[in-house]
Design an enzyme around this catalytic site. Structure first.
Site, PDB file in Angstrom:
ATOM      1  N   ASN A  50       1.854  19.324  93.070  1.00  0.00           N
ATOM      2  CA  ASN A  50       2.862  20.179  92.346  1.00  0.00           C
ATOM      3  C   ASN A  50       2.324  21.496  92.212  1.00  0.00           C
ATOM      4  O   ASN A  50       3.127  22.384  91.671  1.00  0.00           O
ATOM      5  CB  ASN A  50       3.472  19.721  91.105  1.00  0.00           C
ATOM      6  CG  ASN A  50       3.949  18.367  91.397  1.00  0.00           C
ATOM      7  OD1 ASN A  50       4.926  17.962  92.316  1.00  0.00           O
ATOM      8  ND2 ASN A  50       3.663  17.370  90.586  1.00  0.00           N
ATOM      9  N   HIS A 136      14.984  12.484  85.901  1.00  0.00           N
ATOM     10  CA  HIS A 136      13.321  12.083  85.667  1.00  0.00           C
ATOM     11  C   HIS A 136      13.225  10.961  84.599  1.00  0.00           C
ATOM     12  O   HIS A 136      14.011  11.163  83.534  1.00  0.00           O
ATOM     13  CB  HIS A 136      12.581  13.363  85.386  1.00  0.00           C
ATOM     14  CG  HIS A 136      11.055  13.121  85.575  1.00  0.00           C
ATOM     15  ND1 HIS A 136      10.301  13.088  84.457  1.00  0.00           N
ATOM     16  CD2 HIS A 136      10.389  13.167  86.493  1.00  0.00           C
ATOM     17  CE1 HIS A 136       9.201  12.858  84.851  1.00  0.00           C
ATOM     18  NE2 HIS A 136       8.957  12.984  86.078  1.00  0.00           N
ATOM     19  N   GLU A 179      18.190  17.937  85.474  1.00  0.00           N
ATOM     20  CA  GLU A 179      17.211  18.759  85.919  1.00  0.00           C
ATOM     21  C   GLU A 179      17.865  19.845  86.715  1.00  0.00           C
ATOM     22  O   GLU A 179      18.995  19.634  87.254  1.00  0.00           O
ATOM     23  CB  GLU A 179      16.256  17.937  87.105  1.00  0.00           C
ATOM     24  CG  GLU A 179      15.483  17.042  86.550  1.00  0.00           C
ATOM     25  CD  GLU A 179      14.916  15.893  87.428  1.00  0.00           C
ATOM     26  OE1 GLU A 179      14.290  16.359  88.673  1.00  0.00           O
ATOM     27  OE2 GLU A 179      14.828  14.856  87.255  1.00  0.00           O
ATOM     28  N   SER A 183      13.271  16.447  91.018  1.00  0.00           N
ATOM     29  CA  SER A 183      11.770  16.282  91.518  1.00  0.00           C
ATOM     30  C   SER A 183      11.459  15.563  92.775  1.00  0.00           C
ATOM     31  O   SER A 183      10.421  15.773  93.533  1.00  0.00           O
ATOM     32  CB  SER A 183      11.059  15.479  90.437  1.00  0.00           C
ATOM     33  OG  SER A 183      11.659  14.408  90.368  1.00  0.00           O
ATOM     34  N   ASP A 208      16.114  20.633  82.535  1.00  0.00           N
ATOM     35  CA  ASP A 208      14.823  20.627  82.852  1.00  0.00           C
ATOM     36  C   ASP A 208      14.420  21.592  84.115  1.00  0.00           C
ATOM     37  O   ASP A 208      14.856  20.996  85.079  1.00  0.00           O
ATOM     38  CB  ASP A 208      14.563  18.894  82.946  1.00  0.00           C
ATOM     39  CG  ASP A 208      13.166  18.761  83.518  1.00  0.00           C
ATOM     40  OD1 ASP A 208      12.237  19.544  83.844  1.00  0.00           O
ATOM     41  OD2 ASP A 208      12.615  17.589  83.018  1.00  0.00           O
ATOM     42  N   HIS A 211      10.507  21.705  87.897  1.00  0.00           N
ATOM     43  CA  HIS A 211      10.155  22.227  89.480  1.00  0.00           C
ATOM     44  C   HIS A 211      10.858  23.449  89.863  1.00  0.00           C
ATOM     45  O   HIS A 211      10.497  23.765  90.909  1.00  0.00           O
ATOM     46  CB  HIS A 211      10.856  20.877  90.422  1.00  0.00           C
ATOM     47  CG  HIS A 211       9.765  19.773  90.063  1.00  0.00           C
ATOM     48  ND1 HIS A 211       8.653  19.539  90.492  1.00  0.00           N
ATOM     49  CD2 HIS A 211       9.929  18.742  89.325  1.00  0.00           C
ATOM     50  CE1 HIS A 211       8.242  18.303  90.242  1.00  0.00           C
ATOM     51  NE2 HIS A 211       9.013  17.924  89.336  1.00  0.00           N
ATOM     52  N   LYS A 242       2.980  22.501  86.998  1.00  0.00           N
ATOM     53  CA  LYS A 242       3.163  22.484  88.325  1.00  0.00           C
ATOM     54  C   LYS A 242       2.904  23.669  88.953  1.00  0.00           C
ATOM     55  O   LYS A 242       2.036  24.128  89.029  1.00  0.00           O
ATOM     56  CB  LYS A 242       4.705  21.885  88.517  1.00  0.00           C
ATOM     57  CG  LYS A 242       5.118  20.402  87.976  1.00  0.00           C
ATOM     58  CD  LYS A 242       6.206  19.883  88.066  1.00  0.00           C
ATOM     59  CE  LYS A 242       6.405  18.591  87.326  1.00  0.00           C
ATOM     60  NZ  LYS A 242       5.210  17.432  87.445  1.00  0.00           N
TER      61      LYS A 242
END
Ligand SMILES: Cc1ncc(COP(=O)(O)O)c(C=O)c1O
Length: 392
Positions: A50, A136, A179, A183, A208, A211, A242
Protein backbone atom coordinates in the site's frame (compact mmCIF):
# COMPACT_ATOMS: atom_id res chain seq x y z
CA UNK A 1 -14.07 -34.15 28.50
CA UNK A 2 -12.99 -32.82 25.08
CA UNK A 3 -12.27 -35.65 22.61
CA UNK A 4 -9.65 -33.93 20.41
CA UNK A 5 -6.53 -32.11 21.43
CA UNK A 6 -6.45 -28.46 20.40
CA UNK A 7 -3.86 -29.25 17.73
CA UNK A 8 -6.06 -32.00 16.23
CA UNK A 9 -9.03 -29.66 16.11
CA UNK A 10 -7.02 -26.84 14.51
CA UNK A 11 -5.28 -29.13 12.02
CA UNK A 12 -8.59 -30.48 10.84
CA UNK A 13 -10.08 -26.95 10.59
CA UNK A 14 -7.04 -25.84 8.59
CA UNK A 15 -7.47 -28.72 6.15
CA UNK A 16 -11.09 -27.64 5.61
CA UNK A 17 -9.80 -24.16 4.72
CA UNK A 18 -7.31 -25.79 2.35
CA UNK A 19 -10.04 -27.75 0.53
CA UNK A 20 -12.17 -24.62 0.26
CA UNK A 21 -9.24 -22.64 -1.24
CA UNK A 22 -9.47 -20.33 1.79
CA UNK A 23 -6.25 -21.17 3.60
CA UNK A 24 -3.99 -18.13 3.91
CA UNK A 25 -0.23 -18.13 4.09
CA UNK A 26 1.99 -15.08 4.33
CA UNK A 27 4.59 -14.87 1.58
CA UNK A 28 7.93 -13.73 2.98
CA UNK A 29 9.52 -10.66 1.41
CA UNK A 30 13.30 -10.83 1.72
CA UNK A 31 14.40 -7.29 0.94
CA UNK A 32 12.90 -3.81 1.30
CA UNK A 33 9.24 -4.18 0.26
CA UNK A 34 9.42 -1.59 -2.50
CA UNK A 35 8.12 -1.97 -6.07
CA UNK A 36 11.04 -4.25 -7.02
CA UNK A 37 12.00 -6.66 -4.30
CA UNK A 38 12.86 -10.26 -3.50
CA UNK A 39 10.56 -12.91 -2.18
CA UNK A 40 11.07 -16.63 -1.68
CA UNK A 41 14.45 -16.40 -3.38
CA UNK A 42 13.40 -14.59 -6.55
CA UNK A 43 13.21 -11.07 -7.94
CA UNK A 44 9.63 -9.89 -8.18
CA UNK A 45 7.60 -6.84 -9.03
CA UNK A 46 5.55 -6.09 -5.96
CA UNK A 47 1.91 -5.13 -6.54
CA UNK A 48 0.90 -6.16 -3.03
CA UNK A 49 1.92 -3.12 -1.00
CA UNK A 50 0.00 0.00 0.00
CA UNK A 51 3.09 2.13 -0.39
CA UNK A 52 1.28 4.19 -3.03
CA UNK A 53 3.72 7.10 -3.22
CA UNK A 54 6.88 5.04 -2.74
CA UNK A 55 7.64 6.96 0.45
CA UNK A 56 8.36 3.87 2.58
CA UNK A 57 11.72 3.47 0.83
CA UNK A 58 12.51 7.16 0.32
CA UNK A 59 16.01 7.73 1.79
CA UNK A 60 14.92 11.10 3.26
CA UNK A 61 12.02 9.46 5.10
CA UNK A 62 14.27 6.65 6.33
CA UNK A 63 16.79 9.21 7.57
CA UNK A 64 14.06 11.20 9.37
CA UNK A 65 12.87 8.00 11.08
CA UNK A 66 16.47 7.14 12.08
CA UNK A 67 17.05 10.63 13.44
CA UNK A 68 13.84 10.48 15.47
CA UNK A 69 14.96 7.14 16.93
CA UNK A 70 18.38 8.50 17.80
CA UNK A 71 16.86 11.49 19.52
CA UNK A 72 13.84 9.85 21.21
CA UNK A 73 14.76 6.17 21.42
CA UNK A 74 13.17 3.08 19.93
CA UNK A 75 10.00 2.96 21.99
CA UNK A 76 7.63 5.56 23.42
CA UNK A 77 7.94 3.51 26.66
CA UNK A 78 4.38 4.01 27.80
CA UNK A 79 0.79 4.57 26.81
CA UNK A 80 -0.09 8.12 25.82
CA UNK A 81 -1.70 8.92 29.18
CA UNK A 82 1.08 7.25 31.17
CA UNK A 83 4.19 9.12 30.09
CA UNK A 84 4.19 7.98 26.45
CA UNK A 85 3.17 11.33 24.93
CA UNK A 86 6.30 12.78 23.34
CA UNK A 87 6.52 16.28 21.93
CA UNK A 88 7.07 14.45 18.62
CA UNK A 89 3.57 12.90 18.78
CA UNK A 90 2.07 16.32 19.31
CA UNK A 91 4.07 17.76 16.42
CA UNK A 92 2.66 15.04 14.16
CA UNK A 93 -0.88 15.69 15.44
CA UNK A 94 -0.57 19.39 14.64
CA UNK A 95 0.80 18.56 11.18
CA UNK A 96 -2.03 16.09 10.46
CA UNK A 97 -4.73 18.51 11.62
CA UNK A 98 -3.34 21.24 9.38
CA UNK A 99 -2.97 18.80 6.45
CA UNK A 100 -6.56 17.60 6.74
CA UNK A 101 -7.98 21.07 7.46
CA UNK A 102 -9.31 20.00 10.87
CA UNK A 103 -9.03 21.78 14.21
CA UNK A 104 -7.43 18.80 15.91
CA UNK A 105 -5.97 15.31 15.43
CA UNK A 106 -5.12 12.26 17.53
CA UNK A 107 -2.55 9.61 16.64
CA UNK A 108 -3.13 5.90 17.41
CA UNK A 109 -0.71 2.93 17.23
CA UNK A 110 -2.41 1.80 14.00
CA UNK A 111 -5.39 2.56 11.80
CA UNK A 112 -7.05 -0.55 13.20
CA UNK A 113 -6.61 0.86 16.72
CA UNK A 114 -8.11 4.17 15.57
CA UNK A 115 -11.31 2.50 14.35
CA UNK A 116 -11.77 0.02 17.18
CA UNK A 117 -10.96 2.82 19.64
CA UNK A 118 -12.98 5.70 18.29
CA UNK A 119 -16.23 4.01 17.20
CA UNK A 120 -16.99 2.52 20.63
CA UNK A 121 -15.98 5.83 22.22
CA UNK A 122 -18.71 7.54 20.20
CA UNK A 123 -21.53 5.01 19.85
CA UNK A 124 -23.09 2.88 22.59
CA UNK A 125 -25.84 0.36 23.24
CA UNK A 126 -28.65 2.91 22.71
CA UNK A 127 -27.29 4.04 19.35
CA UNK A 128 -27.33 2.66 15.80
CA UNK A 129 -24.41 2.36 13.42
CA UNK A 130 -25.10 2.27 9.66
CA UNK A 131 -22.25 0.61 7.82
CA UNK A 132 -21.57 0.48 4.09
CA UNK A 133 -21.80 -3.20 3.10
CA UNK A 134 -18.13 -3.26 2.04
CA UNK A 135 -16.74 -1.41 5.07
CA UNK A 136 -13.33 -2.59 6.26
CA UNK A 137 -13.06 -5.18 9.05
CA UNK A 138 -11.71 -2.57 11.49
CA UNK A 139 -14.90 -0.52 11.04
CA UNK A 140 -17.05 -3.61 11.48
CA UNK A 141 -15.10 -4.61 14.58
CA UNK A 142 -15.37 -1.07 15.98
CA UNK A 143 -19.14 -1.16 15.42
CA UNK A 144 -19.43 -4.57 17.10
CA UNK A 145 -17.33 -3.47 20.07
CA UNK A 146 -19.53 -0.42 20.54
CA UNK A 147 -22.56 -2.66 21.28
CA UNK A 148 -24.65 -0.30 19.13
CA UNK A 149 -27.32 -1.76 16.84
CA UNK A 150 -25.72 -2.34 13.46
CA UNK A 151 -27.51 -1.86 10.13
CA UNK A 152 -25.93 -2.27 6.72
CA UNK A 153 -26.68 -0.14 3.66
CA UNK A 154 -25.94 -1.03 0.04
CA UNK A 155 -22.46 -0.19 -1.14
CA UNK A 156 -22.11 3.50 -2.08
CA UNK A 157 -25.89 3.87 -2.22
CA UNK A 158 -27.15 7.09 -0.55
CA UNK A 159 -30.78 6.32 -1.54
CA UNK A 160 -30.63 3.01 0.26
CA UNK A 161 -29.00 4.68 3.26
CA UNK A 162 -31.85 7.20 3.26
CA UNK A 163 -34.36 4.35 3.15
CA UNK A 164 -32.68 2.43 6.01
CA UNK A 165 -32.37 5.57 8.13
CA UNK A 166 -35.98 6.47 7.38
CA UNK A 167 -37.19 3.13 8.75
CA UNK A 168 -35.39 3.68 12.05
CA UNK A 169 -37.62 4.27 15.03
CA UNK A 170 -36.60 5.10 18.55
CA UNK A 171 -33.97 7.26 20.11
CA UNK A 172 -30.23 7.13 20.28
CA UNK A 173 -27.66 8.62 17.96
CA UNK A 174 -27.26 7.45 14.37
CA UNK A 175 -23.77 7.01 13.02
CA UNK A 176 -23.13 6.49 9.32
CA UNK A 177 -19.74 4.85 8.76
CA UNK A 178 -18.01 4.41 5.43
CA UNK A 179 -14.65 4.29 3.74
CA UNK A 180 -13.98 7.13 1.34
CA UNK A 181 -11.83 4.96 -0.97
CA UNK A 182 -12.66 1.28 -0.67
CA UNK A 183 -9.68 -0.91 0.09
CA UNK A 184 -10.59 -3.88 -2.09
CA UNK A 185 -12.41 -2.12 -4.96
CA UNK A 186 -10.66 1.23 -5.17
CA UNK A 187 -13.95 3.03 -5.82
CA UNK A 188 -14.92 6.22 -4.03
CA UNK A 189 -17.87 6.99 -1.78
CA UNK A 190 -20.38 9.65 -2.91
CA UNK A 191 -19.59 11.72 0.16
CA UNK A 192 -21.63 14.80 -0.81
CA UNK A 193 -24.77 12.71 -1.17
CA UNK A 194 -24.07 10.66 1.96
CA UNK A 195 -23.50 13.89 3.92
CA UNK A 196 -26.80 15.28 2.56
CA UNK A 197 -28.67 12.15 3.71
CA UNK A 198 -27.00 12.41 7.13
CA UNK A 199 -28.05 16.07 7.43
CA UNK A 200 -31.64 15.22 6.38
CA UNK A 201 -31.93 12.30 8.80
CA UNK A 202 -30.00 13.78 11.72
CA UNK A 203 -27.16 11.24 11.51
CA UNK A 204 -23.45 11.78 12.14
CA UNK A 205 -20.83 10.84 9.56
CA UNK A 206 -17.61 8.86 10.21
CA UNK A 207 -15.29 8.44 7.20
CA UNK A 208 -12.23 6.18 6.92
CA UNK A 209 -9.63 7.77 4.63
CA UNK A 210 -7.02 4.99 4.97
CA UNK A 211 -6.63 4.60 1.19
CA UNK A 212 -7.44 8.20 0.28
CA UNK A 213 -4.80 9.94 2.36
CA UNK A 214 -1.82 10.89 0.23
CA UNK A 215 -3.49 9.73 -2.98
CA UNK A 216 -6.67 11.75 -3.57
CA UNK A 217 -7.45 15.43 -3.19
CA UNK A 218 -5.22 18.49 -3.48
CA UNK A 219 -1.79 17.73 -2.02
CA UNK A 220 -3.08 14.23 -1.15
CA UNK A 221 -5.36 15.65 1.54
CA UNK A 222 -7.92 12.95 0.85
CA UNK A 223 -11.28 12.33 -0.76
CA UNK A 224 -13.18 14.32 1.92
CA UNK A 225 -11.15 17.33 0.91
CA UNK A 226 -11.56 16.65 -2.80
CA UNK A 227 -15.33 16.44 -2.33
CA UNK A 228 -15.36 19.66 -0.28
CA UNK A 229 -17.15 18.09 2.70
CA UNK A 230 -14.59 18.68 5.47
CA UNK A 231 -17.20 20.62 7.48
CA UNK A 232 -19.86 17.95 7.01
CA UNK A 233 -17.83 14.97 8.23
CA UNK A 234 -17.85 14.53 12.01
CA UNK A 235 -14.93 12.11 12.17
CA UNK A 236 -12.16 11.69 9.60
CA UNK A 237 -9.98 8.67 10.25
CA UNK A 238 -6.77 7.83 8.39
CA UNK A 239 -3.60 5.81 8.53
CA UNK A 240 0.11 6.59 8.34
CA UNK A 241 0.76 3.05 7.11
CA UNK A 242 -0.20 3.27 3.46
CA UNK A 243 0.67 6.26 1.22
CA UNK A 244 2.67 7.80 4.06
CA UNK A 245 4.81 4.67 4.16
CA UNK A 246 5.14 4.56 7.96
CA UNK A 247 3.00 3.00 10.69
CA UNK A 248 0.13 4.25 12.83
CA UNK A 249 -3.39 5.63 12.55
CA UNK A 250 -5.09 8.93 13.25
CA UNK A 251 -8.40 10.65 13.71
CA UNK A 252 -9.12 14.30 12.79
CA UNK A 253 -12.03 16.41 13.92
CA UNK A 254 -13.12 19.03 16.41
CA UNK A 255 -11.13 19.70 19.55
CA UNK A 256 -13.97 18.25 21.65
CA UNK A 257 -13.91 15.06 19.53
CA UNK A 258 -10.18 14.62 20.07
CA UNK A 259 -10.46 15.33 23.80
CA UNK A 260 -13.23 12.72 23.97
CA UNK A 261 -11.01 10.20 22.17
CA UNK A 262 -8.21 10.84 24.66
CA UNK A 263 -10.65 10.13 27.49
CA UNK A 264 -12.71 7.28 26.06
CA UNK A 265 -10.97 5.45 23.21
CA UNK A 266 -9.68 2.32 24.91
CA UNK A 267 -7.33 1.42 22.03
CA UNK A 268 -5.70 4.83 22.53
CA UNK A 269 -5.63 4.67 26.33
CA UNK A 270 -4.50 1.08 26.84
CA UNK A 271 -1.81 0.64 24.21
CA UNK A 272 1.76 1.89 24.07
CA UNK A 273 2.16 5.09 22.08
CA UNK A 274 3.48 4.96 18.52
CA UNK A 275 7.25 4.46 18.31
CA UNK A 276 9.34 7.60 17.68
CA UNK A 277 10.80 6.20 14.44
CA UNK A 278 7.32 5.74 12.95
CA UNK A 279 6.34 9.26 14.03
CA UNK A 280 9.51 10.87 12.63
CA UNK A 281 9.13 8.97 9.36
CA UNK A 282 5.47 9.95 9.06
CA UNK A 283 6.24 13.63 9.68
CA UNK A 284 8.80 13.66 6.87
CA UNK A 285 6.55 11.63 4.57
CA UNK A 286 3.69 14.04 5.15
CA UNK A 287 5.80 16.98 3.94
CA UNK A 288 6.94 15.12 0.80
CA UNK A 289 3.43 13.85 0.16
CA UNK A 290 2.10 17.40 0.17
CA UNK A 291 4.85 18.98 -1.89
CA UNK A 292 5.74 16.31 -4.46
CA UNK A 293 2.75 16.28 -6.77
CA UNK A 294 4.86 14.48 -9.40
CA UNK A 295 4.45 11.28 -7.34
CA UNK A 296 0.66 11.41 -7.67
CA UNK A 297 0.86 12.32 -11.35
CA UNK A 298 3.04 9.27 -11.97
CA UNK A 299 0.84 7.07 -9.79
CA UNK A 300 -2.32 7.98 -11.69
CA UNK A 301 -0.66 7.64 -15.07
CA UNK A 302 0.60 4.12 -14.22
CA UNK A 303 -2.77 3.14 -12.76
CA UNK A 304 -4.58 4.41 -15.87
CA UNK A 305 -2.30 2.21 -17.97
CA UNK A 306 -3.30 -0.83 -15.92
CA UNK A 307 -7.05 -0.08 -15.86
CA UNK A 308 -7.07 0.47 -19.62
CA UNK A 309 -4.84 -2.51 -20.37
CA UNK A 310 -7.14 -4.80 -18.42
CA UNK A 311 -10.16 -3.36 -20.22
CA UNK A 312 -11.68 -2.14 -16.96
CA UNK A 313 -13.26 1.16 -15.99
CA UNK A 314 -11.85 2.79 -12.90
CA UNK A 315 -9.35 5.21 -11.51
CA UNK A 316 -6.63 5.19 -8.88
CA UNK A 317 -4.00 2.75 -7.64
CA UNK A 318 -6.23 -0.04 -6.31
CA UNK A 319 -7.08 -2.19 -9.31
CA UNK A 320 -9.21 -5.27 -8.58
CA UNK A 321 -9.52 -7.96 -11.22
CA UNK A 322 -12.61 -9.78 -10.02
CA UNK A 323 -12.82 -13.44 -11.02
CA UNK A 324 -15.55 -14.51 -8.62
CA UNK A 325 -14.34 -18.04 -8.01
CA UNK A 326 -11.67 -18.55 -5.31
CA UNK A 327 -9.82 -21.23 -7.33
CA UNK A 328 -9.58 -19.03 -10.44
CA UNK A 329 -8.32 -16.08 -8.41
CA UNK A 330 -5.66 -18.33 -6.87
CA UNK A 331 -4.73 -19.69 -10.28
CA UNK A 332 -4.25 -16.22 -11.79
CA UNK A 333 -2.26 -15.06 -8.76
CA UNK A 334 -0.02 -18.16 -9.11
CA UNK A 335 0.49 -17.47 -12.83
CA UNK A 336 1.46 -13.89 -12.04
CA UNK A 337 3.89 -15.16 -9.43
CA UNK A 338 5.46 -17.44 -12.03
CA UNK A 339 5.75 -14.40 -14.28
CA UNK A 340 7.57 -12.47 -11.55
CA UNK A 341 4.59 -10.45 -10.29
CA UNK A 342 3.38 -10.52 -6.69
CA UNK A 343 -0.36 -9.75 -6.62
CA UNK A 344 -2.36 -11.63 -4.01
CA UNK A 345 -5.66 -13.42 -4.52
CA UNK A 346 -8.16 -11.84 -2.13
CA UNK A 347 -10.97 -14.11 -1.01
CA UNK A 348 -13.82 -14.33 1.48
CA UNK A 349 -14.02 -13.08 4.23
CA UNK A 350 -11.89 -10.11 3.11
CA UNK A 351 -14.28 -9.68 0.17
CA UNK A 352 -17.84 -11.06 -0.18
CA UNK A 353 -18.31 -14.70 -1.21
CA UNK A 354 -18.07 -15.30 -4.98
CA UNK A 355 -16.20 -11.99 -5.39
CA UNK A 356 -12.65 -13.37 -5.21
CA UNK A 357 -10.16 -11.21 -7.03
CA UNK A 358 -6.56 -10.43 -7.72
CA UNK A 359 -5.88 -6.99 -6.26
CA UNK A 360 -3.13 -4.92 -7.86
CA UNK A 361 -1.81 -2.05 -5.85
CA UNK A 362 0.09 0.33 -8.10
CA UNK A 363 2.74 2.65 -6.63
CA UNK A 364 4.65 5.66 -7.93
CA UNK A 365 7.82 3.51 -7.90
CA UNK A 366 6.54 1.13 -10.58
CA UNK A 367 7.42 1.54 -14.25
CA UNK A 368 5.29 1.23 -17.40
CA UNK A 369 7.17 -2.05 -18.08
CA UNK A 370 5.96 -3.42 -14.74
CA UNK A 371 2.38 -2.73 -15.76
CA UNK A 372 2.96 -4.35 -19.15
CA UNK A 373 4.33 -7.42 -17.43
CA UNK A 374 1.01 -7.85 -15.60
CA UNK A 375 -0.89 -7.43 -18.86
CA UNK A 376 1.23 -10.04 -20.64
CA UNK A 377 0.64 -12.64 -17.90
CA UNK A 378 -3.08 -11.91 -17.64
CA UNK A 379 -3.51 -12.24 -21.41
CA UNK A 380 -1.62 -15.56 -21.44
CA UNK A 381 -3.71 -16.81 -18.53
CA UNK A 382 -6.95 -15.85 -20.29
CA UNK A 383 -5.89 -17.80 -23.41
CA UNK A 384 -5.45 -20.92 -21.31
CA UNK A 385 -8.25 -20.49 -18.78
CA UNK A 386 -10.96 -18.52 -20.55
CA UNK A 387 -12.19 -14.96 -20.34
CA UNK A 388 -12.61 -13.19 -17.04
CA UNK A 389 -16.34 -12.56 -16.96
CA UNK A 390 -16.52 -10.05 -14.20
CA UNK A 391 -14.92 -6.71 -13.71
CA UNK A 392 -16.34 -3.96 -11.61
C1 LIG B 1 -10.04 0.90 5.06
C2 LIG B 1 -9.02 0.58 6.10
N1 LIG B 1 -9.18 1.06 7.34
C3 LIG B 1 -8.28 0.80 8.31
C4 LIG B 1 -7.18 0.03 8.07
C5 LIG B 1 -6.22 -0.26 9.19
O1 LIG B 1 -5.10 0.55 9.08
P1 LIG B 1 -3.69 0.03 9.65
O2 LIG B 1 -3.11 -0.89 8.65
O3 LIG B 1 -2.90 1.29 9.84
O4 LIG B 1 -3.98 -0.66 10.95
C6 LIG B 1 -6.96 -0.48 6.80
C7 LIG B 1 -5.74 -1.26 6.48
O5 LIG B 1 -5.67 -2.40 6.39
C8 LIG B 1 -7.91 -0.22 5.79
O6 LIG B 1 -7.77 -0.74 4.56
Amino acid sequence: MIADTLDQRLTSALSVLETENRRRRPRTVESMPSAHTRSVGRDIVNFASNNYLGLAEDPRVIEAAAQAQRRWGIGATGSRLMGGTLALHEELERALARFKGSPSALVFPSGYHANVGMIPALAGADDTVFLDRLAHASLVDGARLSKAHVRVFRHNDPDHLDHVLGRMRGGGERWVITESVFSMDGDRAPLKDLAAVCAKRGARLYVDEAHATGVWGPGGRGWINEQGVVDRVDVCMGTLSKALGSQGGFVCGSTALIQWGINRARAFIYSTALSPGAVGGALAALAFCENEENRRIRLFSLSDRLWTGLGLKGKGPIVPLILGDDGRALSLSAALWEGGVFAPAVRFPTVPKRAARVRFSVTASHTPDDIDRILAVVNRWIKMNGQIERGI
